[in-house]
Design a protein around this motif. Structure first.
Motif, PDB file in Angstrom:
ATOM      1  N   PRO A 108      -2.793  -6.495  -3.577  1.00  0.00           N
ATOM      2  CA  PRO A 108      -4.233  -6.449  -3.850  1.00  0.00           C
ATOM      3  C   PRO A 108      -4.603  -5.646  -5.099  1.00  0.00           C
ATOM      4  O   PRO A 108      -5.424  -6.111  -5.900  1.00  0.00           O
ATOM      5  N   LEU A 119      -8.423 -14.879   1.912  1.00  0.00           N
ATOM      6  CA  LEU A 119      -7.651 -15.344   0.757  1.00  0.00           C
ATOM      7  C   LEU A 119      -8.341 -16.582   0.188  1.00  0.00           C
ATOM      8  O   LEU A 119      -8.429 -17.611   0.861  1.00  0.00           O
ATOM      9  N   GLN A 137      -3.601  -2.339   5.201  1.00  0.00           N
ATOM     10  CA  GLN A 137      -4.615  -3.421   5.247  1.00  0.00           C
ATOM     11  C   GLN A 137      -5.162  -3.613   6.655  1.00  0.00           C
ATOM     12  O   GLN A 137      -6.295  -4.057   6.832  1.00  0.00           O
TER      13      GLN A 137
HETATM   14  N1  FO1 Z   1     -10.892  -6.536   0.992  1.00  0.00           N
HETATM   15  C1  FO1 Z   1     -11.733  -6.705   2.025  1.00  0.00           C
HETATM   16  O1  FO1 Z   1     -12.475  -5.782   2.355  1.00  0.00           O
HETATM   17  N2  FO1 Z   1     -11.725  -7.892   2.758  1.00  0.00           N
HETATM   18  C2  FO1 Z   1     -10.923  -8.930   2.430  1.00  0.00           C
HETATM   19  O2  FO1 Z   1     -10.934  -9.960   3.106  1.00  0.00           O
HETATM   20  C3  FO1 Z   1     -10.052  -8.769   1.295  1.00  0.00           C
HETATM   21  C4  FO1 Z   1      -9.248  -9.802   0.861  1.00  0.00           C
HETATM   22  C5  FO1 Z   1      -8.473  -9.642  -0.302  1.00  0.00           C
HETATM   23  C6  FO1 Z   1      -7.706 -10.687  -0.792  1.00  0.00           C
HETATM   24  C7  FO1 Z   1      -6.942 -10.535  -1.925  1.00  0.00           C
HETATM   25  C8  FO1 Z   1      -6.940  -9.307  -2.592  1.00  0.00           C
HETATM   26  O3  FO1 Z   1      -6.198  -9.149  -3.703  1.00  0.00           O
HETATM   27  C9  FO1 Z   1      -7.707  -8.249  -2.130  1.00  0.00           C
HETATM   28  C10 FO1 Z   1      -8.483  -8.403  -0.984  1.00  0.00           C
HETATM   29  N3  FO1 Z   1      -9.267  -7.355  -0.490  1.00  0.00           N
HETATM   30  C11 FO1 Z   1     -10.081  -7.543   0.598  1.00  0.00           C
HETATM   31  C12 FO1 Z   1      -9.312  -6.063  -1.166  1.00  0.00           C
HETATM   32  C13 FO1 Z   1      -8.186  -5.146  -0.849  1.00  0.00           C
HETATM   33  O4  FO1 Z   1      -7.474  -5.359   0.290  1.00  0.00           O
HETATM   34  C14 FO1 Z   1      -8.585  -3.658  -0.929  1.00  0.00           C
HETATM   35  O5  FO1 Z   1      -9.718  -3.468  -1.710  1.00  0.00           O
HETATM   36  C15 FO1 Z   1      -7.510  -2.859  -1.577  1.00  0.00           C
HETATM   37  O6  FO1 Z   1      -6.282  -2.968  -0.958  1.00  0.00           O
HETATM   38  C16 FO1 Z   1      -7.903  -1.388  -1.717  1.00  0.00           C
HETATM   39  O7  FO1 Z   1      -7.741  -1.064  -3.027  1.00  0.00           O
END
Ligand code: FO1
Length: 319
Positions: A55, A98, A158
């Motif tokens: 992410p 996703l 996550q």
């Molecule tokens: N953050 C969320 O709050 N909800 C999601 O469904 C989500 C999906 C997602 C998909 C791909 C990606 O690259 C990042 C995504 N994120 C999502 C953000 C992410 O998990 C977090 O912001 C970081 O890991 C913290 O820095």
């Protein structure tokens, strides 16, 4: 005109997700490609639907490439959600959203990792394909997993962050694999030749600490060994985005820019905080740090650039 552009000053930025990506983008608007290396947290990485998802790396790359979703900060702009909605109708997992375009990134990354290519090489190739000229590196080619100790037991990052919406109370953190993980060769070289290190306004506990954990063998007892500046992600006692302030509270620490400066004591030489926190200046100076008070909220692309410029002038000046 920037005082720093074209001086050949080599900057390494340490970045997590959205806040880190915004400042990295500001720095990239000023510094030449050979002047900026961005080292990104991979403690948030995980496998989902058999796909390897990074992410923070993706957030940084999409932001630099102008492909990021401006509303969420993560994922792609002009995204569609057919795959995840269809999977959901079949009873599949839909808590981690996703998007269809984003899925292409995970499919190709997973294929390359399975073929034996290191994450750093894959990231390099993706950057080239997306037209990113500055260097973006994962902190390590080996897996590091941020684990969150909570009042409901230990949760993978996550699971805690997205699935449980940061609801469980935090008790501590563990970076599984950090002791064995090596910084990538190019990251090591970038740190060793850096004139300054910039710790982006990312979550100190879960975005920056995993990077510092992997890189700690490179540093002696004298902080990061070069000028190093952190930008507080906490403004007026709250976080712009994400759970950093909540984490500080649950760990029994009053969230503030001063708490962030304390977090990095012994690591950094310079500290940047928002104008609303100017009353904390003396206390931060008491931690043996030089301070800059400026607007740190990055609402527009112009704000990103302005903050980056202020930071570079701050660490470039001797007074
Ligand atoms: N953050 C969320 O709050 N909800 C999601 O469904 C989500 C999906 C997602 C998909 C791909 C990606 O690259 C990042 C995504 N994120 C999502 C953000 C992410 O998990 C977090 O912001 C970081 O890991 C913290 O820095």
């Amino acid at each position: 005109m920037s005082l720093v552009q074209g001086t050949g000053m080599k900057i390494v930025a340490l970045a997590g997700g959205v806040g880190g990506a915004k400042l990295a983008h500001g720095l990239a608007q000023i510094l030449k490609p050979e002047e900026l290396t961005i080292i990104v947290n991979t403690g948030d990485d995980f496998e989902h639907y058999g796909l390897y998802i990074c992410p923070d790396l993706d957030t940084v790359c999409y932001t630099l490439a102008g492909l990021a979703n401006p509303e969420t900060g993560w994922g792609r702009v002009d995204e569609s959600w057919n795959a995840i909605e269809n999977a959901s109708k079949l009873g599949g997992l839909d808590w981690f959203r996703l998007g269809d375009k984003d899925l292409g990134t995970h499919l190709e990354r997973t294929r390359r990792l399975k073929a034996g290519d290191p994450l750093s090489q894959i990231t390099r190739d993706f950057c080239k394909a997306w037209g990113i000229e500055h260097t973006v590196l994962p902190m390590s080619d080996q897996p590091v997993r941020t684990m969150v100790d909570t009042d409901e037991g230990e949760l993978a990052f996550q699971e805690y962050f997205v699935h449980r919406r940061c609801e469980p109370k935090v008790k501590g953190f563990r970076f599984e694999g950090a002791d064995e993980a090596e910084p990538t060769k190019r990251a090591k070289e970038a740190i060793e030749s850096a004139d300054a290190i910039v710790i982006c306004p990312s979550n100190p506990w879960v975005s920056v600490d995993p990077i510092l954990a992997v890189f700690s063998p490179l540093f002696s007892g004298e902080g990061l060994g070069v000028r190093s500046v952190a930008i507080s992600p906490i403004i007026g006692g709250e976080t712009v985005k994400g759970p950093a302030a909540k984490m500080y509270r649950e760990l029994g620490i009053e969230p503030s820019a001063l708490a962030v400066a304390n977090h990095y004591q012994g690591v950094i030489t310079h500290f940047v905080m928002d104008t609303v926190d100017s009353q904390l200046t003396e206390s931060v100076r008491g931690l043996n740090m030089r301070t800059l008070v400026t607007n740190t909220l990055m609402k527009s692309h112009g704000d990103r650039r302005q903050l980056a410029e202020a930071i570079l002038q701050f660490i470039g000046s001797d007074s």
